[in-house]
Scaffold this motif. Structure first.
Motif, PDB file in Angstrom:
ATOM      1  N   LEU A 132       1.626   9.655  -5.394  1.00 10.49           N
ATOM      2  CA  LEU A 132       2.101  11.089  -5.159  1.00 10.49           C
ATOM      3  C   LEU A 132       3.110  11.275  -6.098  1.00 10.49           C
ATOM      4  CD1 LEU A 132       2.348  10.360  -1.292  1.00 10.49           C
ATOM      5  CD2 LEU A 132       0.615  11.888  -2.393  1.00 10.49           C
ATOM      6  N   SER A 133       4.152  10.603  -6.467  1.00 11.93           N
ATOM      7  CA  SER A 133       5.010  10.957  -7.417  1.00 11.93           C
ATOM      8  C   SER A 133       4.353  11.290  -8.780  1.00 11.93           C
ATOM      9  CB  SER A 133       5.925   9.629  -7.745  1.00 11.93           C
ATOM     10  OG  SER A 133       6.464   9.297  -6.854  1.00 11.93           O
ATOM     11  N   LYS A 134       3.176  10.840  -9.172  1.00 11.56           N
ATOM     12  CA  LYS A 134       2.291  11.099 -10.357  1.00 11.56           C
ATOM     13  C   LYS A 134       1.612  12.487 -10.000  1.00 11.56           C
ATOM     14  CE  LYS A 134       1.244   6.530 -12.150  1.00 11.56           C
ATOM     15  NZ  LYS A 134       0.351   5.403 -12.205  1.00 11.56           N
ATOM     16  N   GLU A 135       1.204  12.791  -8.946  1.00 12.64           N
ATOM     17  CA  GLU A 135       0.711  14.090  -8.796  1.00 12.64           C
ATOM     18  C   GLU A 135       1.559  15.013  -8.543  1.00 12.64           C
ATOM     19  OE1 GLU A 135      -1.759  13.884  -5.199  1.00 12.64           O
ATOM     20  OE2 GLU A 135      -2.995  12.140  -5.717  1.00 12.64           O
ATOM     21  N   LEU A 136       2.678  14.735  -7.920  1.00  6.98           N
ATOM     22  CA  LEU A 136       3.940  15.826  -8.117  1.00  6.98           C
ATOM     23  C   LEU A 136       4.195  16.180  -9.268  1.00  6.98           C
ATOM     24  CD1 LEU A 136       5.825  17.398  -6.200  1.00  6.98           C
ATOM     25  CD2 LEU A 136       7.552  15.478  -6.408  1.00  6.98           C
ATOM     26  N   ALA A 137       4.513  15.000 -10.316  1.00 10.70           N
ATOM     27  CA  ALA A 137       4.866  15.387 -11.731  1.00 10.70           C
ATOM     28  C   ALA A 137       3.685  16.289 -12.371  1.00 10.70           C
ATOM     29  CB  ALA A 137       5.005  14.366 -12.648  1.00 10.70           C
ATOM     30  N   ALA A 138       2.394  16.093 -12.234  1.00 10.25           N
ATOM     31  CA  ALA A 138       1.443  16.776 -12.629  1.00 10.25           C
ATOM     32  C   ALA A 138       1.538  18.403 -12.322  1.00 10.25           C
ATOM     33  CB  ALA A 138       0.064  16.337 -12.376  1.00 10.25           C
ATOM     34  N   LEU A 139       1.634  18.395 -10.860  1.00 11.81           N
ATOM     35  CA  LEU A 139       1.653  19.870 -10.140  1.00 11.81           C
ATOM     36  C   LEU A 139       3.280  20.847 -10.889  1.00 11.81           C
ATOM     37  CD1 LEU A 139       1.016  19.224  -6.501  1.00 11.81           C
ATOM     38  CD2 LEU A 139      -0.298  20.238  -8.030  1.00 11.81           C
ATOM     39  N   ASP A 196       0.843  -1.171   0.127  1.00 11.64           N
ATOM     40  CA  ASP A 196       0.034  -0.120   0.039  1.00 11.64           C
ATOM     41  C   ASP A 196       0.834   1.222   0.092  1.00 11.64           C
ATOM     42  OD1 ASP A 196      -2.300  -1.509   0.100  1.00 11.64           O
ATOM     43  OD2 ASP A 196      -2.713  -1.320   2.086  1.00 11.64           O
ATOM     44  N   LEU A 197       1.947   1.559   0.799  1.00 14.20           N
ATOM     45  CA  LEU A 197       2.877   2.494   0.843  1.00 14.20           C
ATOM     46  C   LEU A 197       3.545   2.782  -0.510  1.00 14.20           C
ATOM     47  CD1 LEU A 197       4.561   2.154   4.157  1.00 14.20           C
ATOM     48  CD2 LEU A 197       2.991   3.707   3.528  1.00 14.20           C
ATOM     49  N   GLU A 198       3.917   1.517  -1.387  1.00 14.76           N
ATOM     50  CA  GLU A 198       4.198   1.813  -2.501  1.00 14.76           C
ATOM     51  C   GLU A 198       3.491   2.338  -3.532  1.00 14.76           C
ATOM     52  OE1 GLU A 198       6.155  -2.154  -3.536  1.00 14.76           O
ATOM     53  OE2 GLU A 198       7.689  -1.920  -1.956  1.00 14.76           O
ATOM     54  N   LYS A 199       2.205   1.927  -3.443  1.00 10.23           N
ATOM     55  CA  LYS A 199       1.156   2.542  -4.356  1.00 10.23           C
ATOM     56  C   LYS A 199       0.913   3.743  -3.914  1.00 10.23           C
ATOM     57  CE  LYS A 199      -1.589  -1.792  -5.280  1.00 10.23           C
ATOM     58  NZ  LYS A 199      -2.563  -2.442  -4.931  1.00 10.23           N
ATOM     59  N   GLN A 200       0.877   4.083  -2.931  1.00  8.77           N
ATOM     60  CA  GLN A 200       0.575   5.618  -2.617  1.00  8.77           C
ATOM     61  C   GLN A 200       1.874   6.570  -2.911  1.00  8.77           C
ATOM     62  OE1 GLN A 200       0.071   5.594   1.860  1.00  8.77           O
ATOM     63  NE2 GLN A 200      -1.726   5.063   1.615  1.00  8.77           N
ATOM     64  N   VAL A 201       3.156   6.029  -2.685  1.00  7.61           N
ATOM     65  CA  VAL A 201       4.392   6.543  -3.116  1.00  7.61           C
ATOM     66  C   VAL A 201       4.291   6.934  -4.610  1.00  7.61           C
ATOM     67  CG1 VAL A 201       6.901   6.696  -3.452  1.00  7.61           C
ATOM     68  CG2 VAL A 201       5.738   6.157  -1.419  1.00  7.61           C
TER      69      VAL A 201
END
Length: 100
Positions: A19-26, A11-16
């Motif tokens: 979050l990495s995808k969201e950070l790239a979008a931001l 679950d932590l790996e999926k969340q990371v």
């Protein structure tokens, strides 16, 4: 070989990853929006420079006149001019050394 990861690790790996995808979008959004701000800042700096150049060019005759008066005084009183120069050099040196 058997993986010792638990469900929470997965679950932590999926969340990371999410979050990495969201950070790239931001980052993309910030890059798109920062261009106009950069141009506005550059234009404002150019305007301030132009205003400063105008004020300095208007003040140049008075500055030259004061410079000539100071030069004449230094020629008339060389010892005083040397003493003032040494004081200024000492002040600058003390300021530079006090910052270290």
């Amino acid at each position: 070989m058997v993986s010792f990861s638990t469900l929470s690790d997965v679950d932590l790996e999926k969340q990371v990853a999410t979050l990495s995808k969201e950070l790239a979008a931001l980052r993309k959004v910030v890059a798109k929006r920062s261009g106009p701000y950069y141009e506005d800042g550059r234009d404002a700096a150019s305007d301030y420079y132009a205003q400063l150049a105008d004020r300095i060019s208007d003040a140049m005759p008075a500055i030259r006149k004061q410079g000539r008066a100071i030069e004449k005084t230094a020629r008339d009183h060389p010892a005083t001019a040397a003493a003032v120069g040494l004081v200024v050099v000492g002040l600058v040196a003390s300021l530079l050394l006090s910052r270290r």
